[in-house]
Design an enzyme around this catalytic site. Sequence first.
Site, PDB file in Angstrom:
ATOM      1  N   GLU A 151       0.835  -1.222   0.000  1.00  0.00           N
ATOM      2  CA  GLU A 151       0.000   0.000   0.000  1.00  0.00           C
ATOM      3  C   GLU A 151       0.863   1.263   0.000  1.00  0.00           C
ATOM      4  OE1 GLU A 151      -3.070  -0.173  -0.664  1.00  0.00           O
ATOM      5  OE2 GLU A 151      -3.228  -2.327  -0.419  1.00  0.00           O
ATOM      6  N   GLY A 152       2.017   1.172  -0.610  1.00  0.00           N
ATOM      7  CA  GLY A 152       2.970   2.278  -0.631  1.00  0.00           C
ATOM      8  C   GLY A 152       3.985   2.110   0.492  1.00  0.00           C
TER       9      GLY A 152
END
Length: 221
Positions: free
Chosen positions: A214-215
Amino acid sequence: VINGTKNWISNAGIADFYIVFAVTDRENRRVTAFVVEKDRPGFSIGKLEHKMGIKGSPTGSPVLEDVRVPQENVIGEVGKGMRVALATLERTRLGAAAQAVGIAQGAIDYAVQYARERITFGKPIIDHQHIAFKLAEMEATTAAARELVYKACAMADRNEPQLGKYSSMAKLIASDNAMRVTTDAVQILGGYGYVNEYPVERMMRDAKITQIYEGTNEIQR
């Protein structure tokens, strides 16, 4: 008609629907988001990864070979897929942040239980100040991470303008905390923490991915 492959897809092979971001205007590098159903001709799953943690969720590489997708499967507007992706990440980061809080709390609960039962020098190790301080720090930082996640989730519910900033902060703080807390839990259990008969080694391996997907935390910073 979509062609291509993508690595690192969570729940590959299990999910019935896949959100695919495909280049639809090469000249202007425009991307469009589509829903692609698992049973569409030409859609398949390539290799699955062998991972350190989160083994309950397969990670793999979907392959699209001349997959025909109808107009009604477009998400948002044609050529505006990047906007969809960024808006989605503001919310999915919160799932990773909440996951990190849950992992940390699970590790704390197990470490406290163990520390109450393990006797050294005539008393439970929870009564040794160094262990007690470590557990106190684990509990306090996890409580702080949880409150930040709650705040960011409330901002998502209200569509507040600073959601992007707060979802990044929540994911960053909660995942870094989960890694610290689970590592400390392994330390508190000592040799037992290092073997898979006890759950904290799995929690430590599971915590690591929350700093990456998610980053990565570097991109959150």
